[in-house]
Design an enzyme around this catalytic site. Structure first.
Site, mmCIF file in Angstrom:
data_model
loop_
_atom_site.group_PDB
_atom_site.id
_atom_site.type_symbol
_atom_site.label_atom_id
_atom_site.label_comp_id
_atom_site.label_asym_id
_atom_site.label_seq_id
_atom_site.Cartn_x
_atom_site.Cartn_y
_atom_site.Cartn_z
ATOM 1 C CD GLU A 1 0.637 4.222 -15.731
ATOM 2 O OE1 GLU A 1 -0.255 3.374 -15.878
ATOM 3 O OE2 GLU A 1 1.106 4.552 -14.605
ATOM 4 N NE ARG A 21 17.702 -8.029 12.324
ATOM 5 C CZ ARG A 21 16.723 -8.914 12.480
ATOM 6 N NH1 ARG A 21 15.524 -8.509 12.894
ATOM 7 N NH2 ARG A 21 16.910 -10.182 12.218
#
Length: 367
Positions: free
Chosen positions: A61, A216
């Site tokens: 917000e 990875r």
């Protein structure tokens, strides 16, 4: 004070979809915080948007209000999760929306966190803001399954990942198990690890594969350092984890359940006493803010999670190959009657290269 409005318009769905897409941008980096997106609109014109990128950073917000500036007065805010009502590392977003002069707030799903739990909506309503709740709720909940479950029940959302042949086997009798599935399926697993706060495995898997169980490579992510790596939790009841194991190359992200070992403590490994799976999962939530769990283990531990009814979702990769009856079974379940079988609801089927991924929800019903 305005009443909670139930009248969602078609355009509310469209703007909420944009907020959900924004929230998803933080799916690998916000842990332990939930994924949240926000869009601010006036007269069907986009004024500002944002998402929560990581814990300690401003909430969705705040970013959206910054973009909208003075134009936010009289506008509508679309938020995927109830705006917070408490002072944490950042001020409460509900008050920020009020101070900005927002006229209407559309919320996808409520926040069961006791610190929020309806208090955010109350702040908005007390300020005379129109509030609509439940727009695209089911889709928004998928963004934060672990957070929502943990806040409501004190238990994490547990995904069990398995990979098998067409005949339900995972490895040859001698233990040879690598690469049953193809590249695409193995890459898909990286996503499930990346959205998890911890990957749980057993010591036998670590000894057999010398696995690292980290993230990875991720599709769409260039810098892997921007994600929050999951912890790796090894269940090692007899203290057999060798100090040379690859998983200990990043010891600060490793947890071990087993007898206390000073050598592991010296490396910075978090250790747990031997306890039940239920107690362990509860501790992960209450003491470590771990809400999403991925189990990547052998047949024994996978079966234990299923039989204890601790699995919320099973992710099953099936490779189009046959390994034969002497190969190791995917699970160690032993049933003598049809009534004992474990049934699942099929949520999704996806082809990944030459393999298939099934997403399954356990059913507690009996036959």
């Amino acid at each position: 004070m305005s009443k909670l409005s139930q009248a969602a318009m078609p355009q509310d769905q469209l703007w909420m979809q944009r907020a959900i897409a924004l929230a998803r941008l933080g799916q690998y980096s916000t842990k332990p915080n939930p994924n949240v997106g926000c869009v601010i609109v006036k007269e069907q014109q986009l004024l500002g948007e944002g998402f929560h990128p990581q814990a300690g950073q401003p909430h969705a917000e705040v970013f959206a209000l910054r973009q909208a500036g003075e134009h936010a007065r009289g506008a509508t805010a679309y938020v995927t999760l109830e705006p917070c009502a408490h002072y944490g590392r950042t001020p409460p977003c509900a008050k920020g929306l009020v101070e900005a002069g927002i006229a209407k707030v559309v919320v996808a799903c409520l926040d069961p966190n006791p610190l929020v739990a309806g208090k955010g909506l109350q702040i908005l309503q007390d300020a005379g803001i129109e509030v609509i709740v439940g727009v695209a709720q089911a889709e928004a909940e998928q963004l934060n399954l672990g957070f929502l479950k943990a806040m409501a029940t004190g238990m994490p959302y547990v995904r069990l990942k398995v990979a098998s042949s067409l005949d339900g086997r995972t490895a040859m009798a001698v233990g040879e198990a690598k690469w049953i599935t193809g590249t695409e399926a193995r890459q898909d697993v990286q996503h499930w690890r990346a959205i998890s706060a911890v990957v749980i495995t057993g010591i036998d898997t670590v000894l057999a594969d010398d696995c690292q169980l980290n993230v990875r490579q991720l599709t769409g992510v260039e810098q892997i350092s921007t994600i929050v790596q999951p912890k790796r939790l090894i269940l090692d009841r007899q203290g057999r984890l060798p100090l040379t194991a690859k998983i200990l190359q990043q010891p600060d992200t490793v947890m071990v359940m087993g007898p206390f070992r000073q050598s592991l403590a010296d490396l910075g490994v978090q250790q747990f006493a031997v306890q039940s799976l239920t107690d362990l999962l509860q501790r992960l939530v209450t003491e470590h803010q771990i809400y999403d769990v991925l189990v990547e283990a052998g047949a024994t531990l996978s079966t234990a999670f299923l039989q204890a009814q601790l699995v919320d979702e099973m992710i099953s990769y099936v490779a189009p190959t046959l390994l034969g009856q002497t190969a190791r079974a995917m699970l160690n379940t032993e049933f003598s009657r049809m009534a004992e079988q474990l049934r699942f609801k099929l949520m999704d089927v996806t082809q990944l290269g030459n393999d298939v991924r099934l997403r399954l929800i356990p059913l507690q019903e009996t036959i």
